[in-house]
Design a protein around this motif. Structure first.
Motif, short mmCIF file in Angstrom:
data_model
loop_
_atom_site.label_atom_id
_atom_site.label_comp_id
_atom_site.label_asym_id
_atom_site.label_seq_id
_atom_site.Cartn_x
_atom_site.Cartn_y
_atom_site.Cartn_z
N ALA A 52 24.43 -10.85 14.62
CA ALA A 52 23.06 -11.19 14.23
C ALA A 52 22.35 -11.99 15.32
O ALA A 52 21.12 -12.00 15.36
CB ALA A 52 23.05 -11.97 12.93
N ASP A 53 23.11 -12.62 16.21
CA ASP A 53 22.51 -13.42 17.28
C ASP A 53 21.64 -12.59 18.21
O ASP A 53 20.71 -13.10 18.83
CB ASP A 53 23.59 -14.11 18.12
N GLY A 59 16.92 -7.41 11.40
CA GLY A 59 18.26 -6.85 11.46
C GLY A 59 19.34 -7.75 10.88
O GLY A 59 20.48 -7.33 10.73
N HIS A 60 18.99 -8.99 10.57
CA HIS A 60 19.99 -9.93 10.07
C HIS A 60 20.54 -9.52 8.71
O HIS A 60 21.72 -9.69 8.44
CB HIS A 60 19.40 -11.33 9.97
N LEU A 61 19.69 -9.00 7.84
CA LEU A 61 20.10 -8.69 6.47
C LEU A 61 21.30 -7.75 6.43
O LEU A 61 22.25 -7.99 5.68
CB LEU A 61 18.93 -8.11 5.68
N ALA A 62 21.29 -6.70 7.22
CA ALA A 62 22.40 -5.74 7.23
C ALA A 62 23.70 -6.41 7.65
O ALA A 62 24.76 -6.16 7.05
CB ALA A 62 22.07 -4.57 8.14
N VAL A 63 23.63 -7.27 8.65
CA VAL A 63 24.84 -7.96 9.11
C VAL A 63 25.34 -8.92 8.02
O VAL A 63 26.53 -8.94 7.69
CB VAL A 63 24.58 -8.73 10.43
N TYR A 64 24.43 -9.69 7.44
CA TYR A 64 24.82 -10.66 6.42
C TYR A 64 25.40 -9.96 5.19
O TYR A 64 26.39 -10.42 4.62
CB TYR A 64 23.64 -11.53 6.00
#
Length: 96
Positions: A52-53, A59-64
């Motif tokens: 996510a960095d 794009g953070h939501l998919a990683v989280y």
């Protein structure tokens, strides 16, 4: 005596560097350290957070969500008895 909030002296314009420093420069690592848990599966999921960095906020939501599901699976596995999964129980054949 003049009130500092109403000083008529013009302030120097900000330099280009100062303006660039205030503008967002895009995705950047937060620098949050992750302490290893000792469980390779959990540690791999937590390491995935680093993905996510390099993404924008969208794009953070998919990683989280991926990390969260993996951690839920790891916790759920703690409740399962060890060994192969058992199939459905067979009804007794009560023929007399």
């Amino acid at each position: 005596m003049t009130d500092p909030g109403t000083d008529p002296t013009p302030q120097p314009p900000e330099t280009q560097e100062a303006q660039e420093a205030q503008e967002p420069s895009g995705p950047a690592p937060l620098g949050v350290e992750r302490t290893p848990t000792g469980d390779p599966g959990v540690d791999a999921r937590l390491a995935r957070l680093a993905d996510a960095d390099h993404l924008g906020a969208s794009g953070h939501l998919a990683v989280y969500e991926d990390v969260h599901q993996g951690l839920r699976d790891a916790l759920g596995a703690l409740d399962r008895p060890p060994g192969p999964p058992h199939g459905p129980a067979r009804p007794y054949d009560n023929r007399s």
